[in-house]
Design a protein around this motif. Structure first.
Motif, mmCIF file in Angstrom:
data_model
loop_
_atom_site.group_PDB
_atom_site.id
_atom_site.type_symbol
_atom_site.label_atom_id
_atom_site.label_comp_id
_atom_site.label_asym_id
_atom_site.label_seq_id
_atom_site.Cartn_x
_atom_site.Cartn_y
_atom_site.Cartn_z
ATOM 1 N N ILE A 116 0.846 -1.200 0.000
ATOM 2 C CA ILE A 116 0.000 0.000 0.000
ATOM 3 C C ILE A 116 0.877 1.244 0.000
ATOM 4 C CG2 ILE A 116 -1.795 1.235 1.286
ATOM 5 C CD1 ILE A 116 -2.682 -1.478 2.401
ATOM 6 N N THR A 158 -5.598 2.507 -8.688
ATOM 7 C CA THR A 158 -5.932 1.540 -7.641
ATOM 8 C C THR A 158 -6.219 2.239 -6.314
ATOM 9 O OG1 THR A 158 -3.649 1.195 -6.981
ATOM 10 C CG2 THR A 158 -4.477 -0.232 -8.699
ATOM 11 N N ILE A 159 -5.490 3.315 -6.054
ATOM 12 C CA ILE A 159 -5.761 4.054 -4.819
ATOM 13 C C ILE A 159 -7.192 4.595 -4.842
ATOM 14 C CG2 ILE A 159 -5.179 6.144 -3.529
ATOM 15 C CD1 ILE A 159 -3.172 4.018 -3.094
ATOM 16 N N ALA A 191 -9.637 3.504 -6.497
ATOM 17 C CA ALA A 191 -10.605 2.412 -6.442
ATOM 18 C C ALA A 191 -10.760 1.857 -5.035
ATOM 19 C CB ALA A 191 -10.186 1.293 -7.394
ATOM 20 N N ALA A 192 -9.693 1.939 -4.242
ATOM 21 C CA ALA A 192 -9.733 1.327 -2.916
ATOM 22 C C ALA A 192 -10.384 2.228 -1.875
ATOM 23 C CB ALA A 192 -8.322 0.942 -2.475
ATOM 24 N N ILE A 227 -14.315 1.867 -0.759
ATOM 25 C CA ILE A 227 -14.646 0.661 -0.009
ATOM 26 C C ILE A 227 -14.033 0.735 1.386
ATOM 27 C CG2 ILE A 227 -12.761 -0.927 -0.603
ATOM 28 C CD1 ILE A 227 -16.431 -1.717 -0.999
ATOM 29 N N LEU A 228 -12.901 1.420 1.474
ATOM 30 C CA LEU A 228 -12.287 1.629 2.780
ATOM 31 C C LEU A 228 -13.215 2.440 3.671
ATOM 32 C CD1 LEU A 228 -9.539 0.771 3.870
ATOM 33 C CD2 LEU A 228 -8.685 3.039 3.345
ATOM 34 N N LEU A 258 -16.059 0.371 4.855
ATOM 35 C CA LEU A 258 -15.662 -0.582 5.887
ATOM 36 C C LEU A 258 -15.463 0.088 7.230
ATOM 37 C CD1 LEU A 258 -13.332 -2.877 3.831
ATOM 38 C CD2 LEU A 258 -15.598 -3.360 4.705
ATOM 39 N N LEU A 279 -19.267 -5.603 9.531
ATOM 40 C CA LEU A 279 -18.285 -6.361 8.764
ATOM 41 C C LEU A 279 -17.866 -7.607 9.520
ATOM 42 C CD1 LEU A 279 -16.199 -6.545 6.378
ATOM 43 C CD2 LEU A 279 -14.601 -5.611 8.014
ATOM 44 N N ALA A 336 -10.168 -4.224 2.285
ATOM 45 C CA ALA A 336 -10.703 -3.158 1.434
ATOM 46 C C ALA A 336 -10.222 -3.279 0.000
ATOM 47 C CB ALA A 336 -10.315 -1.790 1.986
ATOM 48 N N VAL A 392 -7.562 -4.484 -7.390
ATOM 49 C CA VAL A 392 -6.711 -3.521 -6.690
ATOM 50 C C VAL A 392 -5.462 -4.212 -6.156
ATOM 51 C CG1 VAL A 392 -6.561 -2.098 -4.623
ATOM 52 C CG2 VAL A 392 -8.560 -1.916 -6.109
ATOM 53 N N LEU A 431 -3.009 -5.319 -8.953
ATOM 54 C CA LEU A 431 -2.258 -4.226 -9.573
ATOM 55 C C LEU A 431 -1.182 -3.707 -8.635
ATOM 56 C CD1 LEU A 431 -4.996 -2.289 -11.562
ATOM 57 C CD2 LEU A 431 -3.238 -3.817 -12.411
ATOM 58 N N MET A 432 -1.476 -3.660 -7.329
ATOM 59 C CA MET A 432 -0.449 -3.251 -6.372
ATOM 60 C C MET A 432 0.745 -4.197 -6.447
ATOM 61 S SD MET A 432 -2.514 -2.137 -2.940
ATOM 62 C CE MET A 432 -3.349 -0.543 -2.850
ATOM 63 N N TRP A 439 -1.990 -12.092 0.645
ATOM 64 C CA TRP A 439 -2.032 -10.727 1.169
ATOM 65 C C TRP A 439 -3.447 -10.156 1.069
ATOM 66 C CZ3 TRP A 439 -3.034 -5.909 -1.078
ATOM 67 C CH2 TRP A 439 -2.646 -4.801 -0.316
#
Lengths: 499, 276, 304
Positions: free
Chosen positions: B30, B247-248, B250-251, B254-255, B258, B265, C117, C122, C125-126, C173
C-alpha cells in the motif's frame, strides 16, 4: 507435449484429495483439443494427404451487399457503434480522429467503445448474439478466417466495387493481408510490423556504427558479440516469446521473408489451411540459430511478454540492459514519449535507433501486423453505407497521415506520405519511416503475405510455447514437430466445427 | 489479571516488535502504491521507496483518463441493487421455508441448497448468453440480475427463524396479525443484526465481481470499477504511477464503507462461522 | 376436502409469492446453466457456439485425461496448497498477536484488517507494480537484486519456479484482512474463563493455545478454510492481471478457471471444451467440499 514437465510431479502426497484427476494420470493424456474426436488427429507426417478442399471462392454476389448511396436517403443522423482495442496513446489518437469525423458532418455519428484489447474485442464479438454486435469492429490480422466463418460481415470489397473506390495507391501488402478466397474482407487501418529498436549509445560505446543496425542473422550475431565483449551492454538483443510478438514473429515473419509457405493451400489464401508447415528444415534451422544466440549469452529472453512491453523495457534496465530488441513499430510513439520523460537514465530521444527486423539472409520485407476495419452486417443498408463512409474517412490519405505521425503505424496508402503531418515526420525523423519502407519492399506472393489460419490465435500460442521451450534448451526438431501436431489437431477440429 | 506473574516487560516488547514488523510487511504494498501515485512520471523508477517528489497530477489524470468516477458509480449502483434484493428475497424465502405450509417444501429447499454448491465460474459461459439474449449486455440489470437471490442468505435467515417458537406464529395468526404482520412485527426485527451482516457480505461480494463485468460489458459507460481497472491496466504499463493512482482511487470508497460499517463487517464475515 | 389438506394448501399462494423470485433467479442463473453446461460438455461448436454437434460423453474423460486439464488441476491444487495453509497460519498468528489489550492495539488491528478493502483487481495491480521485473519496485532496489537476482532476471512473475508463489503471495495478502477479522472474532468468542482455568492448571502458553484455543476455534477455522479453498479454486483475476497464465511453456499459473476463461487459453474459441472443463471443476469442488465437511464433522455453510 507442452505440459509434459508437470506430469512427473503428479505423485505428490495429496493424491487422495485429487483422486479424480490422478486416476487419469497413468493413461498418459493427449492434448485437450483432441478430446472427443474418435478419429486420430491429422498429423503432418505424410499419412493424411491433404485433399484440397473445394476452392470455391465466395464471389461477392453471394455475400451481403453494400450500397454506398443508401446514406443519401437516410433521414436524421445514423448512429454507429465501433468496437476497438486501442489503448493508451493509440486510443487518444483514435478518439481525436473520430471526434474530427463526427464534427465534420451530421449524417453519421460514431460512438467508440474500447474493449480493452484485440483479444477482448474478438472474444466479445464471437460471444455476442447478432442483436448485440456493433456496426463496425476493429479486428486483428490473425482474425481473418474466424471472422469470415461468422458470416456476420459485409465485405469491404463489396463497398469498394459499388463505390468504384480507388485503391491503386494502397500498400498491396496491407490489403492482401485481408484478402482471401477472392474477397477483400476488411480494410486495413492500423498497420504495423516488427522493427529493430536499438540504443545508439551502446552501439557507439561498442565501436559500432550507430547508423548501421544489423539486418541479417549473421550480423545480429557478430554485432551482439561486439556489444557484449565491449561491455557496452549486458546483452546484444532482448527478445520475447509472447504470442503477440516474438513467439509469433520468429517463425511467421522469417518464413515470409524467405518466401516459404507457413501452411498449406497457399498459406490458407486459396482455401482454408489444413496443416502447418513450420516444422520443416527451415523452421528447425531458424530456431536453432535463435537458441544458440541465447545460449551464447548474446540474446536475453524476457519471457512471454506479459506486460506487452517487457522486451522494450529491457533496454531501459538500469542494471543489465540489452542494446537491441525487436518490437512492433506501433510502439515507437510510446517509446519516444517515455524516453523523452527521462525514464531511461542517460538516454535521450535521439539515442534510440530504429532498423528493419533482422532476419535470415538479410532480405527485406515483413508481414503485416496490426488490425483492420470490418463492417458488420446488421441487415440495414443505411448503416452499412454509413460504416463505409467512416471507413473511407479512416483510410483517407489525410487521416492516415495524421494517424501514422501520431502513433508510428504505417500509412496504408502511399499518397498519405505527401501530406502533413506524416510528410514532415518522415522527413525529420526517418525512424518512423522504417516500418513503411520495410513493408513496401516485400515481394508479392502468397508465401510472403503470411498465413491465414482458422485457430490462428491458438496456433500462435502453440508456436510461442514451442519457441519458449526451445529457448530454454529443448531439442529444436522434436519440439517443433510436437507443436505442429498440436496445431494440426486444432486445425482439424476447427474445420470440422466451422466447415 | 492478578494471576499473571510472568515478567511482563520483555514479553510485551517482543509482542510490540512482532506487531510492528507484521504491520510494515502488510502495509508495504500500500505504501509503495501511494508513493508511486504521488510521483511524476519521470521519477517513479528512481528510489521507489522514498517519496522524494510530490504531485497530485497523476491522481487527477487517473481520475479523468480512466473515467474512474463513472466506474465507481456503476459499481455502487450494482452493489446497492444486489444487496437490497438479496436481503428482500432472502427474508421472503427464508420466511416461506420456516413458517408456511406447502407441498414439496423439502424438495424446494433442496433445490435452494443445491445452488450453493455450484461455483459461479461454471455457469458464467451460459449466463453470458442468457443475458445477451435478454438484451441486457451493458445494463445494470445484466450486471445485477444473476445475483438477486442467494441461497446462502436464505439459509442464514432460516436458521434464525427456526428458533422462533411455532406457537408464537400460531398465536399471531389467531390475533389476526397474519403472515405479513408477523413478518413485520416479529420475524424481521429478530433477524435485524443478521441482516446487517448479510447486507455487507452481499455488498462486498458484488463490489468485488471481476469476471462477470468484464464479460458482459462492451460499453465503457457500463464498466464497474473492477473491469475498469482492467482497462486501465491494459492501457499503459509504461505509466505505472497512473495505474497505481487508479488503484488508490478504487480502494478508497470501499475503505470508507468498511470503516463506517466495521461492526457489521465482523459479524458479516463471521456469519457463516457462528451458525452451525 | 379435509381440514388437514386445506391447511396444507392454504399457504400456497403466499409461498409462491415469497419463493417465486428467488426460485426464478436461482433456476435461471444457476441450475439451468449448470444443466446446459453439462450438455454442452459433450459437444463441439463453431467459433460463435451457434452450431454444435455431439461428439459423445467420452469428451469428458478425454478432457480429464488431457495434459492441459491435468496441468491446470495440478496448478490449482498447488495454488490452494500454498494459499490456504499459509493464509490460515498468518491469520491465526496475527489474530493471536493482536488479541491482547495493550496500547495502540486498535491501530494494529486496523492495519491487519486493511487488505479487506482491496478487491482482487486492486490487490493484483499493487503487486504487479511491486513484482514487475523492469519498472517494479523490488526490481529497482539494488541490494535486494544482488541477493535475489531472480527479481530482475527473469522476474518473479516470469520465472517458472516463482510465478505461482508470487501470485499466491499477492492472493494471501489480499485475503489476509478477511482471515484476520474472522479469526479475531472467533477468538473473542472464546470465554476468558477457559483460558484462565487452563492457566491455573499450570498449562503454558503454547499448550494453552493448542489444547484450549485451537479446538474452540474449530468452527471458525473450518469456515475460513472452506472460504479460502473455494477462493483458491476460483482464482482468476490475479492470474489475468499478473501473469496471463504464464510463464510459457509450462503454463505455470494456468489454473482451471484460467483454462476456461483466460485469453491465452488454447480452448478459448471452443465452447464445448470450455463447458466440459467447467463441469469437471464443479465436480472437483463438490468432492472437495464433501471431504471438508465430512473430515471435520461439522456443518458449516459458506456464501457465494
Amino acid at each position: 507435449m507442452n505440459m509434459r514437465t508437470t506430469k512427473t510431479r503428479k505423485n505428490a502426497a495429496f493424491v487422495a484429495l485429487m483422486a479424480i484427476a490422478v486416476s487419469a494420470c497413468g493413461g498418459g493424456g493427449g492434448s485437450i483439443v483432441d478430446s472427443g474426436t474418435t478419429e486420430a488427429p491429422a498429423t503432418s507426417d505424410g499419412g493424411s494427404s491433404t485433399e484440397a478442399p473445394s476452392t470455391s471462392a465466395a464471389p461477392l454476389s453471394e455475400l451481403p451487399p453494400c450500397d454506398p448511396t443508401a446514406l443519401d436517403g437516410a433521414d436524421g443522423t445514423v448512429e454507429l457503434t465501433f468496437w476497438h482495442g486501442m489503448n493508451g496513446e493509440l486510443e487518444k489518437s483514435l478518439v481525436a480522429l473520430t471526434d474530427e469525423y463526427n464534427a465534420s458532418q451530421t449524417k453519421v455519428k460514431i460512438s467508440l467503445e474500447n474493449q480493452g484489447g484485440y483479444e477482448q474485442t474478438l472474444d466479445k464479438y464471437l460471444q455476442s448474439g447478432s442483436g448485440s454486435l456493433p456496426d463496425l469492429v476493429q479486428a486483428p490480422e490473425y482474425a481473418v478466417q474466424v471472422l469470415n466463418d461468422t458470416d456476420s460481415n459485409v465485405p469491404v470489397g463489396a463497398c469498394i466495387e459499388a463505390d468504384a473506390y480507388d485503391t491503386s495507391d494502397f500498400q498491396a501488402k496491407a490489403l492482401d493481408q485481408y484478402f482471401t478466397e477472392g474477397v477483400q474482407w476488411a480494410m486495413p487501418f492500423n498497420v504495423s510490423d516488427p522493427v529493430l529498436y536499438y540504443n545508439k549509445k551502446a552501439f557507439e560505446a561498442a565501436g559500432l556504427d550507430p547508423e548501421t543496425p544489423p539486418t541479417s542473422l549473421e550480423e545480429l550475431r557478430t554485432m551482439s558479440q561486439t556489444i557484449v565483449d565491449s561491455g557496452a551492454a549486458a546483452f546484444g538483443l532482448a527478445l520475447d516469446t509472447g504470442a503477440d510478438s516474438g513467439g509469433g514473429w520468429f517463425l511467421e515473419q522469417w518464413f515470409a521473408k524467405l518466401g516459404e509457405p507457413f501452411s498449406d493451400n497457399d498459406n490458407g489464401r486459396t482455401a482454408p489451411s489444413t496443416k502447418v508447415l513450420f516444422d520443416n528444415q527451415t523452421g528447425v534451422d531458424l530456431l536453432t540459430e535463435l537458441q544458440s544466440l541465447v545460449d551464447d549469452g548474446l540474446a536475453y529472453n524476457v519471457g512471454d511478454n506479459a506486460s506487452g512491453q517487457d522486451a522494450l523495457l529491457k533496454l531501459a534496465d538500469p542494471d543489465k540492459p540489452a542494446a537491441m530488441t525487436i518490437a512492433t513499430s506501433a510502439a515507437l510513439g510510446t517509446v519516444l514519449s517515455v524516453v523523452a520523460a527521462g525514464t531511461i537514465a542517460g538516454v535521450g530521444v535521439n539515442d534510440i535507433g530504429v532498423g528493419p527486423m533482422p532476419g535470415p539472409g538479410g532480405a527485406p520485407g515483413a508481414i503485416v501486423g496490426g488490425a483492420s476495419l470490418w463492417i458488420v452486417d446488421n441487415g440495414d443498408a443505411v448503416k452499412t453505407a454509413a460504416s463505409w463512409d467512416f471507413v473511407k474517412f479512416l483510410v483517407s490519405a489525410q487521416t492516415q497521415s495524421t494517424w501514422a505521425a501520431a502513433t508510428g503505424y504505417v500509412p496504408v496508402r502511399s499518397t498519405a506520405l505527401d501530406l502533413d503531418p506524416v510528410k514532415t515526420t518522415y522527413a525529420e525523423d526517418p525512424r518512423f519511416r522504417v516500418a513503411y519502407d520495410q513493408l513496401g519492399e516485400a515481394a508479392d506472393s502468397p508465401a510472403s503475405v503470411g498465413a491465414i489460419l482458422g485457430p490462428q490465435r491458438e496456433i500462435r500460442n502453440i508456436t510461442a510455447q514451442a519457441i519458449a521451450t526451445i529457448l530454454q534448451g529443448a531439442q529444436v526438431d522434436t519440439t517443433l514437430k510436437a507443436a505442429a501436431n498440436a496445431a494440426n489437431s486444432l486445425l482439424a477440429d476447427y474445420l470440422a466445427s466451422n466447415g | 489479571m492478578a494471576l499473571d506473574t510472568t515478567p511482563k516487560g520483555w514479553r510485551s516488547w517482543v509482542r510490540y516488535a512482532l506487531l510492528i514488523v507484521m504491520a510494515i510487511i502488510i502495509l508495504f504494498p500500500i505504501y509503495t502504491t501511494i508513493v508511486a501515485s504521488l510521483k511524476p512520471g519521470n521519477r517513479v523508477l528512481r528510489n521507489p521507496l522514498v517519496p522524494d517528489s510530490f504531485t497530485l497530477d497523476v491522481l487527477g489524470d487517473a481520475w479523468t483518463q480512466g473515467r474512474l468516477g463513472r466506474y465507481l458509480w456503476n459499481s455502487a449502483v450494482v452493489a446497492v441493487i444486489v444487496t437490497a434484493f438479496q436481503l428482500i428475497t432472502s427474508i421472503a424465502s427464508a420466511y416461506a421455508f420456516s413458517f408456511l405450509r406447502f407441498p414439496l417444501k423439502r424438495f424446494f429447499f433442496a433445490i435452494f441448497m443445491a445452488t450453493l454448491l455450484v461455483p459461479f465460474e461454471v455457469t458464467l459461459l451460459i449466463n453470458r448468453r442468457t443475458v445477451d439474449s435478454l438484451g441486457w449486455l451493458n445494463t445494470y440489470q445484466g450486471l445485477a440480475v444473476p445475483f438477486l437471490a442467494t441461497a446462502f442468505g436464505t439459509f442464514l435467515l432460516r436458521q434464525v427463524f427456526m428458533q422462533i417458537p411455532k406457537d408464537l406464529n400460531e398465536a399471531a395468526s389467531m390475533d389476526g396479525l397474519g403472515h405479513w404482520g408477523f413478518m413485520r412485527e416479529v420475524a424481521v426485527p429478530l433477524v435485524r443484526p443478521t441482516l446487517g451482516a448479510l447486507g455487507l457480505f452481499s455488498f462486498l461480494a458484488s463490489w468485488n465481481q471481476y469476471l462477470w463485468p468484464t464479460m458482459i460489458t462492451t460499453e465503457d459507460d457500463m464498466n464497474t470499477i473492477q473491469s475498469g481497472l482492467r482497462l486501465l491496466r491494459s492501457s499503459d504499463l509504461d505509466k505505472p504511477n497512473l495505474i497505481m493512482a487508479g488503484t488508490i482511487i478504487a480502494a478508497v470508497p470501499i475503505l470508507v464503507v468498511l470503516v463506517v460499517f466495521q461492526r457489521q463487517l465482523v459479524r458479516g464475515l463471521t456469519a457463516g462461522a457462528v451458525k452451525g | 376436502m379435509s381440514g388437514a389438506t386445506k391447511r396444507r394448501w392454504r399457504d400456497v399462494p403466499l409461498a409462491a409469492v415469497m419463493l417465486g423470485p428467488s426460485l426464478v433467479v436461482l433456476v435461471a442463473f444457476v441450475l439451468y446453466p449448470l444443466g446446459r453446461a453439462v450438455w454442452l460438455g459433450q459437444q463441439r461448436c463453431n467459433v460463435q457456439a451457434t452450431k454444435c454437434r455431439s461428439v459423445g460423453w467420452g469428451q469428458y474423460t478425454d478432457v480429464l485425461m488431457s495434459n492441459e486439464f491435468q496441468s491446470a488441476v495440478w496448478v490449482t491444487v498447488k495454488f490452494a496448497l500454498i494459499t490456504v495453509p499459509v493464509g490460515l497460519a498468518l491469520g491465526i498468528g496475527l489474530a493471536v498477536l493482536a488479541d491482547k489489550h495493550m496500547r495502540h492495539i486498535g491501530f494494529f488491528r486496523t492495519v491487519f484488517s486493511s487488505t479487506v478493502a482491496t478487491s482482487v483487481a486492486v490487490a493484483s495491480l499493487m503487486w504487479l507494480f511491486l513484482l514487475q521485473p523492469s519498472v517494479g519496485v523490488l526490481a529497482n532496489i539494488g541490494w535486494l537484486n544482488d541477493i535475489f537476482p531472480v527479481i530482475k532476471e527473469p522476474g518473479l512473475l516470469n520465472d517458472k519456479g516463482t510465478a505461482l508463489s508470487s501470485v499466491a503471495i499477492s492472493s494471501i495478502w489480499a485475503n489476509l484482512g478477511f482471515t484476520f477479522i474472522i479469526i479475531t472474532a472467533g477468538l473473542q468468542g472464546i470465554p476468558r474463563e477457559l483460558q484462565e482455568s487452563a492457566f491455573v492448571d499450570g498449562a503454558g502458553g503454547w499448550r494453552r493455545f493448542t489444547n484450549v484455543t485451537l479446538p474452540l476455534l474449530g468452527p471458525t477455522l473450518l469456515f475460513t478454510t472452506v472460504v479460502l479453498t473455494s477462493r483458491a479454486f476460483q482464482a482468476y483475476g490475479e492470474i489475468d492481471l499478473l501473469t496471463n497464465g504464464g510463464p510459457v511453456p509450462q503454463q505455470s499459473t494456468t489454473t482451471v478457471t484460467y483454462l476456461i476463461y483466460g485469453s491465452s487459453s488454447i480452448i478459448k474459441s471452443n465452447e464445448g471444451l470450455k463447458a466440459a472443463v467447467a463441469v469437471l471443476l464443479f465436480v472437483i469442488l463438490l468432492g472437495l467440499s464433501a471431504l471438508q465437511f465430512r473430515g471435520l464433522g461439522k456443518r458449516v455453510h459458506y456464501g457465494s
